[in-house]
Scaffold this motif. Structure first.
Motif, PDB file in Angstrom:
ATOM      1  N   ASN A 373       3.293  -5.249 -11.213  1.00  0.00           N
ATOM      2  CA  ASN A 373       3.468  -4.859  -9.818  1.00  0.00           C
ATOM      3  C   ASN A 373       2.260  -4.027  -9.379  1.00  0.00           C
ATOM      4  OD1 ASN A 373       4.221  -3.834  -7.385  1.00  0.00           O
ATOM      5  ND2 ASN A 373       6.108  -2.863  -8.120  1.00  0.00           N
ATOM      6  N   ALA A 375       1.797  -2.176  -6.996  1.00  0.00           N
ATOM      7  CA  ALA A 375       2.150  -0.843  -6.488  1.00  0.00           C
ATOM      8  C   ALA A 375       2.111   0.203  -7.596  1.00  0.00           C
ATOM      9  CB  ALA A 375       3.532  -0.883  -5.848  1.00  0.00           C
ATOM     10  N   VAL A 478      10.503  -2.305 -12.864  1.00  0.00           N
ATOM     11  CA  VAL A 478      11.658  -1.753 -12.183  1.00  0.00           C
ATOM     12  C   VAL A 478      11.453  -1.903 -10.688  1.00  0.00           C
ATOM     13  CG1 VAL A 478      13.091   0.265 -11.919  1.00  0.00           C
ATOM     14  CG2 VAL A 478      11.835  -0.088 -14.019  1.00  0.00           C
ATOM     15  N   THR A 479      12.090  -2.871 -10.102  1.00  0.00           N
ATOM     16  CA  THR A 479      11.957  -3.022  -8.662  1.00  0.00           C
ATOM     17  C   THR A 479      13.048  -3.927  -8.139  1.00  0.00           C
ATOM     18  OG1 THR A 479      10.663  -4.069  -6.931  1.00  0.00           O
ATOM     19  CG2 THR A 479      10.247  -4.810  -9.166  1.00  0.00           C
ATOM     20  N   GLY A 480      13.436  -3.689  -6.890  1.00  0.00           N
ATOM     21  CA  GLY A 480      14.428  -4.544  -6.276  1.00  0.00           C
ATOM     22  C   GLY A 480      13.793  -5.811  -5.758  1.00  0.00           C
ATOM     23  N   LYS A 481      12.630  -5.682  -5.207  1.00  0.00           N
ATOM     24  CA  LYS A 481      11.957  -6.774  -4.521  1.00  0.00           C
ATOM     25  C   LYS A 481      10.556  -6.881  -5.083  1.00  0.00           C
ATOM     26  CE  LYS A 481      13.082  -6.107   0.226  1.00  0.00           C
ATOM     27  NZ  LYS A 481      12.554  -5.878   1.540  1.00  0.00           N
ATOM     28  N   ALA A 483       6.929  -6.493  -4.882  1.00  0.00           N
ATOM     29  CA  ALA A 483       6.176  -5.706  -3.927  1.00  0.00           C
ATOM     30  C   ALA A 483       4.845  -6.374  -3.654  1.00  0.00           C
ATOM     31  CB  ALA A 483       5.946  -4.311  -4.483  1.00  0.00           C
ATOM     32  N   GLY A 485       0.788  -5.918  -2.059  1.00  0.00           N
ATOM     33  CA  GLY A 485      -0.286  -4.988  -2.354  1.00  0.00           C
ATOM     34  C   GLY A 485      -1.311  -5.669  -3.205  1.00  0.00           C
TER      35      GLY A 485
ATOM     36  N   SER B  92       8.870  -0.336  -3.494  1.00  0.00           N
ATOM     37  CA  SER B  92       9.439  -0.766  -4.774  1.00  0.00           C
ATOM     38  C   SER B  92       9.572   0.428  -5.732  1.00  0.00           C
ATOM     39  CB  SER B  92       8.545  -1.827  -5.398  1.00  0.00           C
ATOM     40  OG  SER B  92       7.273  -1.285  -5.644  1.00  0.00           O
ATOM     41  N   ASN B 172      15.485  -0.890  -0.341  1.00  0.00           N
ATOM     42  CA  ASN B 172      16.126  -1.481  -1.512  1.00  0.00           C
ATOM     43  C   ASN B 172      17.499  -0.871  -1.808  1.00  0.00           C
ATOM     44  OD1 ASN B 172      14.131  -3.312  -2.033  1.00  0.00           O
ATOM     45  ND2 ASN B 172      12.993  -1.931  -3.361  1.00  0.00           N
TER      46      ASN B 172
END
Lengths: 755, 352
Positions: A373, A375, A478-481, A483, A485, B92, B172
């Motif tokens: 990710n 981010a 660890v992320t919901g969506k 990201a 960037g 995120s 989220n």
């Protein structure tokens, strides 16, 4: 509405009043009676009626007919209650298995090779028994699932597990006695460790002793220094421990450098190649992901495909052209004497393997980098970390699983590599080549098997080591969506270092491939540089028929590899059943086993008796099918992971069986992964050497084996012409696939998938 | 002392900032914006409006093509992110998956070579601020979404940033948690006196949390002001439509009255006379003795209010009527509609 209500539901099971069990039992009976049960020689073809069961008299070989007949009779009576139906299915499964076992017991006790009838009837019996198991609810799923599970279990056992067991058996079971003699003989042979070479001026054994002493000394110093604060009694046992470890480490390093035997050479090369190829792959992956230059990304994309379409020893062979005794660079430009050329032996093998494996590492690590990710890097940056610091604290730890995977694969491939050491090995022996030389040169199956067992052991060791290196688990981000960037740009200085490294690498690759093309059009490499098409004409006369035959076999192996692989992937991802992890393990085993060991295993398993299949094209096809199947499994699995299960459930609620669902719903959605898997299976079949080198025979020669023979015999011109043709053909195929996939993607996006 | 509660918030000044990615329309087009110390400003707009790019330029993660950015007294236009006293909470969360909660929060301090004792104290303080003291040793993937969100907040706070940036931090989380966490963020921001820039596409969130809302559209600032200002007096169809829900019907303004169908409604507003867009908030719609003629098309019960659609000569108008204002309305009934002055506002006519 009224029309719909009146139309009776249409499905196969309603159209035929019988279930799958009696139908397949009937097919088994039919095949049993119609086809020759056995063969007299290797050839499958002549349908001699003297070999039919009816001509063979009474005997246990009638078991499948009796079983099939009994099951059909059993199913003639209707079973009104579910419990009765289940009991009936259980009985059918038992009867069918007895028929299967009876047939093969009869064949094995007679020792005659199996024929079409035995094979066909056995497969039909398996399908019937699988259907019965699903009917009795022993297997969750419909008849297709039950039959698929039983068939794939049979295939994996027969073509992966059983041959490998035969290798181990042949190493310890000599002339009817269980013994470790062959191990003892091999381990003490100079081919295995080979410490003192009396033809060199150096005394290798003494050098090894020096290394061991040095290791011990360093360990003594380190032990004394690091434990200086510890209590005396602790030092008393810690320091000797250190010294012991140092002695062993020094001895091992010394053996690897000075011993020229198979084990130290293989280990030395693997220990250097795996990290070197991984680091090169990592550098290229970083560059490919973060450079702004489209040209660099394009070059990396093309270059990463090259090793897959190049027969494994061709890099080594073009290195002879470029760096060998009469090499373009080494002899003509640098003026190194042919007698002082350092290429042959460890340096050449290492260089060739690093070049061949770096793209593989690139692909693995690139995947790992792409799943990062961006981010995360930005977060570290906003917290004050410089680019180098971000790289050290965030990027590197998170791609470590990719690095470990790449190390694992590179070590296994390096240990298993057969072609490169054969071409460039010089005075060093290697395990994979010793398997070959022991069998074809010294005619010792048991010695070849010992080398095979050592190879298997090393591969398992590498697997365990990589598990340990990976620690508990990889990191799921660890992320919901996902990201958005951008990835952090590389530090300017690092980008320049990586760019020049990639440039150097690419120039080298380019000159290696260029040299092959050049070598194919000159009269005699290094001696007579007159341009000629002689080699292409010779290739057309002698080589092309072999290439054509190889292509036919490759197609014949790629399609079943894809089908069996797809079936295993479907069963393993979508069903829970007894033997599921065995299926997974079996396919992993066939992927990890070095090709020469698999080839040896097939020779040992299918060379005589009932399972006789050697010297036929069937055995080559089978070897290629089960060799390339894991790739097909992987491709289908990743495709299946992206398809929501609700699609299958929807299909099931519409009364489609799982076979119908697999063919009508899943396959069209998996079209692209299946196609890619198919092409990959075809390409690896075309470039395979080690797994088929034992299996070819006079009428069944394969292109790569022929190519290797030409290289060994020094017919470099023809070899170069042949290699050029092969590479250009496969490259064209890959390009075609890429174009087709672009086209398919564009079409599917525009119109939606047409099924 | 080095307490987080004693951080020094700074003003942020964007002067005519433009950002272009390749050819085509700029992502951020000539944006000027002043943010006072201790203020929470929200950048609000649909996706692709340039709000996140603006935020990333303040963070130093994007380099402006033109213009000038200052934080406090310092010009930072082309300074990279790691050299600014600005931290960010990512959409995120961007928690480092290979570190536990404590290591995540302490990472920035570790990079800054903060002495160990102070580092420990400040991490403890930051975790206490977000109520996660008990979770310090947990791996981050063992936390719930809301807890991860708070770790991200603690990690940003522990640096005592002069400006803190939020990039859709709540998107989220599920709806209930979202309300709770946004109240917490607001309370913490006020208590610490943080200068904060907050990006969201959720207008309700923007109204609830901000001192000032900046509505962006196609890379430009459409309007800025306090939440009440924007709601009551939008300057364009876009803002009226984006913030809250609104009926916008065509009408005429003659300086003292709005002519709407056959009704005349007294209204005073500085605006060019002639054709106008009339914005009517649904909660301003009431049945009355006289006014705009309307016919009930449909009624849906929403709980606190009934949503009633009327057909009027000026077009479709939707009203939110509580039960006691319904007066037995049924679909098909003909009524006159009046509009509370607070929910009535004139916009320039829509350019065609």
């Amino acid at each position: 509405m009224a029309d719909l209500a009146q139309t009776p539901p249409r499905s196969l099971s309603r159209a035929i009043p019988l279930g799958a069990v009696p139908v397949w039992s009937g097919i088994a009976l039919l095949l049993f009676l119609a086809l020759p049960l056995i063969r007299t020689g290797r050839r499958f073809l002549p349908l001699d009626y003297m070999l039919h069961p009816l001509s063979l008299g009474a005997g246990l070989h009638w078991a499948p007919a009796v079983a099939a007949f009994a099951v059909i009779a059993l199913y003639l009576r209707p079973a009104p209650r579910p419990a009765q139906a289940r009991r009936r299915a259980d009985m059918a499964a038992v009867i069918l298995s007895l028929g299967f076992v009876g047939l093969w017991a009869a064949l094995f006790s007679a020792g005659t090779p199996f024929g079409w009838g035995a094979m066909g009837a056995s497969l039909a019996l398996c399908i019937a028994a699988g259907s019965a198991l699903s009917e009795s609810n022993r297997v969750r799923g419909d008849a297709f699932t039950g039959a698929g599970i039983l068939l794939t279990l049979l295939f994996v056992t027969l073509f992966i597990t059983y041959p490998l067991v035969m290798v181990i058996r042949s190493a310890v079971w000599i002339e009817g006695v269980l013994t470790l003699d062959q191990f003892r003989a091999t381990f003490s042979s100079s081919l295995f460790l080979f410490v003192d070479n009396r033809f060199t001026e150096v005394n290798e054994a003494r050098m090894v002793a020096y290394w061991a002493t040095a290791g011990g000394a360093v360990a003594l110093a380190w032990g004394l220094w690091s434990s200086r604060a510890a209590a005396l009694w602790r030092r008393a046992w810690m320091v000797p421990l250190w010294v012991g470890a140092g002695l062993i480490a020094g001895w091992a390093v010394g053996i690897m450098i000075w011993g020229r035997g198979a084990l130290p050479s293989t280990l030395l090369v693997a220990v250097i190649v795996a990290p070197a190829a991984t680091m090169l792959g990592f550098a290229l992956a970083l560059l490919g992901q973060r450079t702004n230059s489209r040209a660099v990304r394009g070059i990396l994309g093309v270059a990463s495909v090259l090793p897959f379409i190049t027969p494994p020893f061709v890099i080594g062979f073009s290195m002879i052209f470029l760096l060998g005794r009469r090499g373009l660079l080494s002899h003509d430009i640098l003026g190194i004497s042919p007698f002082a050329n350092p290429l042959y032996g460890a340096p050449g093998v290492i260089l060739a393997q690093v070049l061949g494996l770096a793209p593989v590492a690139y692909l693995i690590i690139r995947g790992s980098l792409n799943s990062l990710n961006p981010a995360l890097e930005e977060a570290a940056q906003t917290l004050g970390a410089s680019r180098w610091r971000v790289f050290k604290d965030v990027t590197w730890p998170l791609v470590r699983p990719g690095i470990a995977a790449s190390l694992l694969l590179a070590s296994i491939e390096s240990i298993a590599d057969f072609g490169t050491p054969l071409v460039l090995g010089g005075d060093r022996n290697f395990l994979a080549t010793e398997v070959f030389l022991a069998l074809t040169g010294r005619y010792s199956q048991s010695e070849a098997s010992v080398y095979g067992v050592v190879l298997l052991f090393l591969v398992v060791l590498v697997f365990i080591a990589s598990r340990w290196m990976l620690g508990v688990k990889g990191f799921a981000t660890v992320t919901g969506k996902p990201a958005s960037g951008a990835f952090l740009a590389l530090p300017r200085s690092l980008e320049w270092i990586l760019l020049s490294l990639a440039g150097l690498w690419f120039a080298f690759i380019l000159s290696l491939y260029g040299v092959i093309v050049y070598g194919s059009v000159v009269e005699l490499w290094g001696i007579n540089n007159t341009l000629t098409f002689r080699h292409y004409i010779e290739f057309w006369n002698t080589g092309w028929p072999v290439v054509w035959y190889t292509m036919k076999l490759s197609v014949a192996s790629a399609i079943p590899a894809m089908m069996v692989g797809g079936l295993i992937a479907y069963l393993v991802t979508r069903h829970r059943f007894w033997g599921r992890s065995y299926l997974e393990f079996g396919s992993l085993l066939s992927f990890a086993t070095p090709g020469t060991v698999m080839g040896l295993a097939y020779i040992l398993a299918f060379n005589d008796g009932t399972l006789l299949m050697t010297s036929t094209s069937a055995i080559i096809v089978l070897a290629l099918v089960f060799r390339n199947m894991p790739v097909a499994i992987r491709a289908s699995m990743s495709g299946l992971a992206q398809i929501d299960r609700s699609l299958e459930e929807a299909s099931a609620t519409l009364k489609a069986g799982s076979g119908t669902t697999l063919v009508r719903v899943l396959s069209p959605l998996l079209l692209y992964p299946l196609l890619a898997g198919l092409i990959f299976a075809f390409v690896s079949a075309m470039t395979a050497v080690s797994q088929v080198i034992f299996l070819v025979s006079a009428g069944n020669n394969l292109a790569t084996v022929m190519l290797l023979a030409r290289v060994e015999r020094g017919q470099l011109g023809v070899a170069a012409a042949m290699a050029t043709v092969l590479i250009v053909m496969l490259l064209a195929l890959i390009v075609l696939l890429l174009v087709a996939s672009r086209y398919l993607d564009a079409r599917n996006r525009g119109k939606g998938l047409s099924i | 002392m080095n307490r987080i509660t004693e951080l020094q918030p700074a003003a942020v000044d964007l002067g005519r900032v433009t950002k272009r990615f390749g050819a085509g329309a700029p992502a951020v087009d000539d944006v000027s914006l002043q943010i006072a110390p201790g203020e929470l400003v929200t950048l609000l707009g649909p996706s692709g409006c340039g709000k996140t790019t603006t935020l990333r330029m303040i963070a130093g993660l994007e380099d402006p093509t033109e213009g000038r950015i200052t934080i406090g007294e310092d010009e930072v236009t082309h300074l990279p992110a790691e050299k600014r006293d600005v931290t960010m909470v990512f959409q995120s969360y961007a928690l480092f998956p290979h570190m536990n909660v404590r290591a995540n929060v302490g990472y920035g301090l570790k990079v800054a070579r903060t002495p160990r004792a102070e580092l420990t104290d400040r991490v403890e303080e930051a975790l206490a601020l977000v109520g996660l003291e008990a979770f310090a040793e947990r791996p981050v993937d063992a936390l719930s979404g809301g807890q991860q969100q708070r770790v991200a907040l603690a990690r940003a706070l522990v640096m005592k940033p002069r400006v803190i940036l939020f990039d859709e931090p709540l998107s989220n989380l599920d709806a209930k948690l979202r309300h709770h966490v946004r109240a917490e963020i607001r309370a913490l921001q006020k208590r610490l006196g943080l200068t904060a820039v907050y990006v969201t596409h959720d207008q309700e969130e923007a109204l609830a949390i901000s001192d000032r809302v900046v509505v962006m559209n196609s890379g430009r600032i459409e309007q800025q002001g306090t939440p009440r200002d924007l709601y009551a007096r939008p300057v364009s169809h876009f803002v009226a439509d984006f913030i809250g829900s609104a009926n916008i019907v065509p009408g005429e303004y003659d300086g003292s009255d709005i002519v709407l169908g056959d009704a005349r409604i007294p209204h005073t507003q500085e605006i060019t006379q002639g054709p106008v867009g009339v914005m009517i908030r649904p909660e301003a719609v009431r049945p009355a003795a006289q006014g705009l003629a309307g016919k009930v098309v449909s009624i849906s019960f929403l709980g606190p209010v009934n949503q009633v659609d009327f057909d009027t000569p000026a077009g479709r108008v939707t009203g939110n009527l509580p039960d006691d204002a319904m007066g037995g309305l049924r679909p098909g009934a003909k009524v006159a509609l009046s509009f509370a002055p607070r929910g009535l506002h004139l916009l320039p006519p829509r350019a065609v």
